[in-house]
Scaffold this active site. Structure first.
Site, PDB file in Angstrom:
ATOM      1  N   ASN A 116      46.565 -37.833 -31.785  1.00 20.22           N
ATOM      2  CA  ASN A 116      46.677 -38.760 -30.655  1.00 20.22           C
ATOM      3  C   ASN A 116      45.279 -39.192 -30.237  1.00 20.22           C
ATOM      4  OD1 ASN A 116      47.873 -40.163 -28.419  1.00 20.22           O
ATOM      5  ND2 ASN A 116      47.254 -38.477 -27.076  1.00 20.22           N
ATOM      6  N   HIS A 129      43.208 -40.355 -26.822  1.00 23.94           N
ATOM      7  CA  HIS A 129      43.333 -40.294 -25.364  1.00 23.94           C
ATOM      8  C   HIS A 129      42.053 -40.866 -24.754  1.00 23.94           C
ATOM      9  CE1 HIS A 129      44.830 -38.908 -21.548  1.00 23.94           C
ATOM     10  NE2 HIS A 129      43.623 -38.427 -21.285  1.00 23.94           N
ATOM     11  N   SER A 139      38.881 -39.395 -26.844  1.00 21.21           N
ATOM     12  CA  SER A 139      39.033 -38.219 -27.699  1.00 21.21           C
ATOM     13  C   SER A 139      40.204 -38.434 -28.647  1.00 21.21           C
ATOM     14  CB  SER A 139      39.340 -36.974 -26.859  1.00 21.21           C
ATOM     15  OG  SER A 139      38.392 -36.790 -25.823  1.00 21.21           O
ATOM     16  N   ASP A 192      48.031 -33.537 -23.958  1.00 21.48           N
ATOM     17  CA  ASP A 192      46.614 -33.876 -24.150  1.00 21.48           C
ATOM     18  C   ASP A 192      45.741 -32.626 -24.275  1.00 21.48           C
ATOM     19  OD1 ASP A 192      47.276 -36.605 -23.977  1.00 21.48           O
ATOM     20  OD2 ASP A 192      47.066 -36.586 -21.801  1.00 21.48           O
TER      21      ASP A 192
HETATM   22  C1  GAR Z   1      44.413 -46.863 -25.509  1.00 21.68           C
HETATM   23  O1  GAR Z   1      43.350 -46.991 -24.601  1.00 21.68           O
HETATM   24  C2  GAR Z   1      44.795 -45.407 -25.670  1.00 21.68           C
HETATM   25  O2  GAR Z   1      43.696 -44.542 -25.642  1.00 21.68           O
HETATM   26  C3  GAR Z   1      45.684 -45.202 -24.477  1.00 21.68           C
HETATM   27  O3  GAR Z   1      46.461 -46.375 -24.420  1.00 21.68           O
HETATM   28  C4  GAR Z   1      45.700 -47.475 -24.918  1.00 21.68           C
HETATM   29  C5  GAR Z   1      46.515 -48.196 -25.971  1.00 21.68           C
HETATM   30  O4  GAR Z   1      45.900 -49.401 -26.357  1.00 21.68           O
HETATM   31  N1  GAR Z   1      46.483 -44.031 -24.641  1.00 21.68           N
HETATM   32  C6  GAR Z   1      46.892 -43.258 -23.648  1.00 21.68           C
HETATM   33  O5  GAR Z   1      46.622 -43.499 -22.477  1.00 21.68           O
HETATM   34  C7  GAR Z   1      47.722 -42.068 -24.060  1.00 21.68           C
HETATM   35  N2  GAR Z   1      48.078 -41.273 -22.918  1.00 21.68           N
HETATM   36  P1  GAR Z   1      46.317 -50.115 -27.712  1.00 21.68           P
HETATM   37  O6  GAR Z   1      47.840 -50.295 -27.679  1.00 21.68           O
HETATM   38  O7  GAR Z   1      45.616 -51.454 -27.645  1.00 21.68           O
HETATM   39  O8  GAR Z   1      45.862 -49.267 -28.856  1.00 21.68           O
END
Ligand code: GAR
Length: 197
Positions: A109, A111, A138, A147
């Site tokens: 994942n 985060h 991360s 997480d």
């Molecule tokens: C990213 O910033 C990712 O790190 C976050 O969602 C966004 C997705 O963007 N993830 C989380 O918050 C997980 N809890 P994307 O769809 O453009 O890749």
């Protein structure tokens, strides 16, 4: 050499998914075999199709609070693609321990914080509010603790005086697009030593 098969799970625009898909060419030990979203309106589904990657959609909403039934449908869709590795990329559903254990040691994942700081949501607002000088992202192995699995890589950015959660998120997202492909490539080759960019 047979490539590792990677399924990418998304909920939104899928910019990390695009970075991952684009990275898996040439001598990369893995290839994308499926992009799966839990929402029909996830913008990443069209982007994946445009990149030539098979897509699937398992809407979580008809399952209501029944996470086990949702995950059974998710598992059925995933297993058709026979993935070796599952990459969560902005997948915004909490997964049960049963699902996580099924893919133990094979699920990653990304985060948007420097774990172990700021697990969960609103990471950028929390980092700004705390007066932190740095933020980042991360990549970690997914375990039953939200997480909380072993960190496989991190990238850092400064927090600037005028930052809002949005400006900081954009700066971190650029680093996500560098970090996640780099970690996935190492992971697919069997290297789990953390990478610090
Ligand atoms: C990213 O910033 C990712 O790190 C976050 O969602 C966004 C997705 O963007 N993830 C989380 O918050 C997980 N809890 P994307 O769809 O453009 O890749």
């Amino acid at each position: 050499m047979s490539h590792k098969r990677v399924a990418i799970l998304i909920s939104g625009g899928g910019s990390n998914m695009v970075a991952l898909v684009r990275s898996m060419t040439g001598d990369h030990p893995a290839r994308p075999v499926l992009v799966l979203a839990n929402r029909p309106d996830a913008g990443g589904l069209k982007r994946a199709a445009a990149l030539g990657v098979p897509t699937a959609m398992v809407d979580h909403r008809p399952f209501g609070a029944d996470r086990t039934a949702f995950e059974a449908a998710l598992t059925a869709a995933l297993e058709q693609a026979r993935p070796d590795i599952i990459a969560l990329a902005g997948f915004m559903r909490i997964l049960t321990p049963a699902f996580i254990n099924r893919w133990k040691g094979r699920m990653l994942n990304i985060h948007p914080s420097l774990l172990p700081k700021y697990r969960g949501l609103h990471t950028h607002a929390r980092a700004i509010k705390a007066g932190d000088a740095e933020a980042g992202c991360s990549v970690h192995e997914v375990t039953a603790e939200l997480d909380g699995g072993p960190v496989l890589g991190q990238a850092r950015v400064p927090i600037l005086p005028d930052d809002t959660p949005e400006t900081l998120a954009a700066r971190v997202l650029e680093q996500e697009h560098r970090l996640y492909p780099a970690v996935l490539k190492r992971f697919a080759a069997g290297d789990r030593t953390p990478l610090y960019l």
